[in-house]
Design a protein around this motif. Structure first.
Motif: not given
Lengths: 352, 364
Positions: B212-215, B230-252
């Motif tokens: 899958n290619s999503r959060v 979804s899978r792709g190269t545009e903003a909001g698309q991913f090609n193996t999203l491999h790591s994730i973190a949030t900041d104190v304001d809830g941004n991802v």
């Protein structure tokens, strides 16, 4: 009537099989066999003792350290296991139980600092343990196991893919020079020899394609380095040892000693080279009839003598897969088909 | 923060050497830098000094395999989720045919072995990451079982997300296996998920993943809220999203490894910005505290010794420094797969190819 038909078919089968056999080239003895003097030797039966509940499988790798402790890397029921025995052959411990890098054992060697190196052709890894038995360096990488079972690819123009510096394709053996540079025989899928520095950085490799030309290999199966840093590669299915200098430039080819399954260079002031023209591990009786001996050679390729023959009894060899020759006249041999390690005493009456 | 494609000069990490040795190439480099016109281009990224140790000690029969996951709790205890032991295969056509290629270990703050958690657990198939939340719960992401598993601090399973496919007879993937479009069905199971993070409300964000290619966003009780990508190269698309973190304001912040960028989204998944100047983000980590920093590892591939440096950044993408390079010695990195950044200068990294966890003390 039916029984008669079966008998006829059986007869036809026997005749056909015989005819097919006749069409195959009759296997020949190695060229050096006839003139090589026999070296007398004795075996020490049941040299290794295992605790109840532990067994050896195929005796694939054997090596000793400076204290003459014996390390055996064996193919066992679940995967592969590394055992340590003391100098008397008594079991001391197991190293790396369930280790991620253990799958299909191929070799174990001990370097000059008593680090224990294992080569696993199943995980495509070379694993260095310190003398305490902890992992300190890794070469290669086990393929990931997330995408399901694959059909094993057939060898073709497009497979296996070209070798890359930091991956192996069923590696077989490892050796080092006095600088600590690492030489890996790689292997069944790849067909090359790779040189790394002591920290595991790639330096160079030779043997791009599997083949019969000089500097090509058809299963480099065993590797050793002498005190000058020259590299001896057992090019098994080409029935030759190819010899290289430290930069992997070819010096010589020895092609009179049959199929070199296992190489070992002795320590001491006058080093010798042992090579085993092992009998096949598929129980092919025609080949078994003309193989199975181990040769003792000068490093320049001069054959000094030979000993041994195939068989399941103690003192005979069941496909020798590794030789430890820390002492010129006291060898350990690990055997595939007889699932054992033998200790051999050469020239028991003293050197002739 | 974007840069021109192909403009990453080889010598940026040691610009002075390039200047001396290759004047012509240097000229090109300078031109490229001027063309880029970004804040990245105007600075030579300083090297951050650091000390490294292998802090972990083991009982005789315990070994790490690939140290893909590392995290610490509030006491400084170290959790390692590792690809270890033999991988056993069930022959036949069973889809899930592996077991015991994952173990979760706990060590105390000195690196001394404490215990194994979840030995033989149904969801432990092929380790990917471990994270510890603000209440010291331990979360593992397993890309083999397609599950995210939450343990309480005592090591009991509290919650599961996703479901391990049943070991029933279905066709196995072929060698020419290709990931699907990857959008998944809303709320459905994961397909090789990679990582997990939480915001201050306890909402859960899962990076999903290789196939899958999503959060996917869940509330703190594990109820599905939404997913994006979804899978792709545009903003909001991913090609193996491999790591994730949030900041104190809830941004991802999403390590979009195959696209060599970190994408930043607001808490609802609206695209905000992207950082494209830090190589392939294999592992990202955001520090706690009033001034948060973002670490991102441009790890060497598992078959190479290229790259390997870790970047220290402000949350707006400004690079403050970098450290490390690929290699096998202590202080070098073998495909860093996860970073724990319990504070700005005390990091733990888990390495794939070196089967090792290193504790890093930065001296910026």
């Amino acid at each position: 009537m039916r029984r008669y038909t079966e008998f006829t078919l059986l007869c036809l089968g026997v005749i056909t099989t015989g005819w097919l056999h006749a069409q195959q080239a009759v296997p020949q003895r190695a060229a050096a066999y006839a003139d090589a003097p026999n070296i007398p030797f004795e075996t020490v039966p049941n040299f290794l003792t295992l605790p109840e509940g532990l067994y050896l499988g195929e005796g694939i790798g054997v090596a000793r350290n400076i204290k003459n402790h014996v390390f055996v890397y064996t193919r066992s029921g679940e995967s592969s296991r590394l055992f340590e025995f003391n100098e008397n052959g008594d079991f001391i411990r197991e190293i790396g139980r369930y280790l991620y890098g253990f799958s299909q054992a191929h070799a174990v060697r001990v370097d000059s600092e008593d680090n224990i190196w294992v080569v696993d052709e199943g995980t495509d890894m070379v694993i260095k343990f310190n003398p305490e038995g902890r992992v300190v360096m890794l070469l290669g990488r086990r393929p990931e196991a997330v995408q399901g079972l694959y059909e094993t690819p057939r060898r073709s123009d497009s497979w296996p893919p070209p070798a890359v510096p930091y991956r192996f394709g069923r590696p077989t053996d490892v050796a080092w020079d006095s600088e600590g540079n690492i030489f890996v025989a790689d292997g069944y899928f790849n067909s090359r020899v790779v040189k790394y520095d002591k920290n595991g950085r790639f330096i160079k490799d030779i043997g791009e394609e599997r083949g019969t030309q000089p500097d090509q290999f058809n299963t480099p199966h065993s590797i050793q380095v002498d005190a000058q840093g020259n590299v001896y590669v057992a090019d098994r299915n080409n029935s030759r040892i190819q010899v290289y200098n430290n930069d992997l430039e070819r010096i010589a080819i020895y092609d009179n000693i049959g199929r070199p399954w296992a190489l070992c260079i002795t320590g001491g002031e006058h080093p010798y080279l042992y090579t085993s023209n092992s009998n096949p591990d598929n129980n092919n009786s025609a080949l078994t009839a003309v193989t199975g001996e181990i040769y003792k050679m000068e490093l320049d390729g001069t054959v000094i003598g030979k000993f041994g023959e195939p068989g399941k009894q103690w003192g005979k060899f069941g496909t020798v897969h590794a030789i430890d020759c820390r002492d010129e006249n006291e060898l350990l041999v690990a055997e595939i088909t007889t699932w054992r390690v033998q200790k051999l005493i050469l020239n028991p009456e003293g050197t002739p | 923060m974007s840069r021109m494609p192909g403009a990453m000069p080889i010598g940026l990490e040691n610009l002075s050497e390039v200047l001396m040795k290759r004047s012509f190439q240097c000229l090109l480099v300078v031109i490229s830098i001027l063309c880029m016109g970004s804040s990245w281009a105007q600075q030579v990224v300083p090297d951050i000094e650091f000390d490294a140790v292998d802090p972990l000690s083991f009982p005789d029969d315990v070994y790490l395999g690939e140290a893909v996951g590392v995290a610490t709790n509030s006491d400084g205890h170290i959790f390692v989720y590792t690809r270890s032991r033999g991988v056993n295969a069930s022959l036949g056509t069973n889809r899930v045919f592996l077991r015991s290629a994952a173990q979760l270990f706990e060590f105390d703050e000195n690196g001394d072995y404490r215990r194994e958690i979840g030995q033989g657990l149904y969801g432990f198939v092929f380790a990917h990451t471990v994270r510890v939340d603000s209440e010291d719960n331990i979360w593992v992401v397993d890309e083999g079982s397609n599950m995210v598993i939450k343990f309480n601090p005592q090591g009991q399973v509290l919650m599961t997300l996703g479901r391990k496919p049943e070991a029933i007879r279905v066709p196995t993937p072929h060698a020419d296996y290709q990931p699907g479009s990857g959008v998944g069905v809303l709320g459905d199971n994961f397909n090789r998920p990679t990582d997990v993070a939480w915001d201050a409300e306890g909402n859960i964000f899962v990076a999903d993943g290789y196939a899958n290619s999503r959060v996917a966003k869940f509330d703190k009780y594990g109820k599905f809220i939404k997913s994006w990508g979804s899978r792709g190269t545009e903003a909001g698309q991913f090609n193996t999203l491999h790591s994730i973190a949030t900041d104190v304001d809830g941004n991802v912040y999403v390590g979009d490894r195959g696209n060599r960028r970190i994408q930043v989204f607001d808490n609802e998944g609206n695209f905000k910005t992207q950082f494209t100047h830090i190589g392939a983000p294999w592992a990202i980590c955001i520090t706690p505290g009033p001034h948060q920093y973002l670490y991102s590892s441009n790890s060497n591939g598992t078959a190479s010794m290229d790259n390997g440096e870790i970047y220290k950044m402000e949350l707006d993408g400004t690079v403050l420094g970098k450290f490390g390079t690929a290699g096998k010695l202590i202080g070098e990195f073998g495909s860093v797969h996860e970073i724990d950044c319990r504070n700005e200068n005390e990091l733990y990294v888990g390495e794939i190819t070196n089967w090792r966890v290193q504790k890093l003390t930065l001296r910026p």
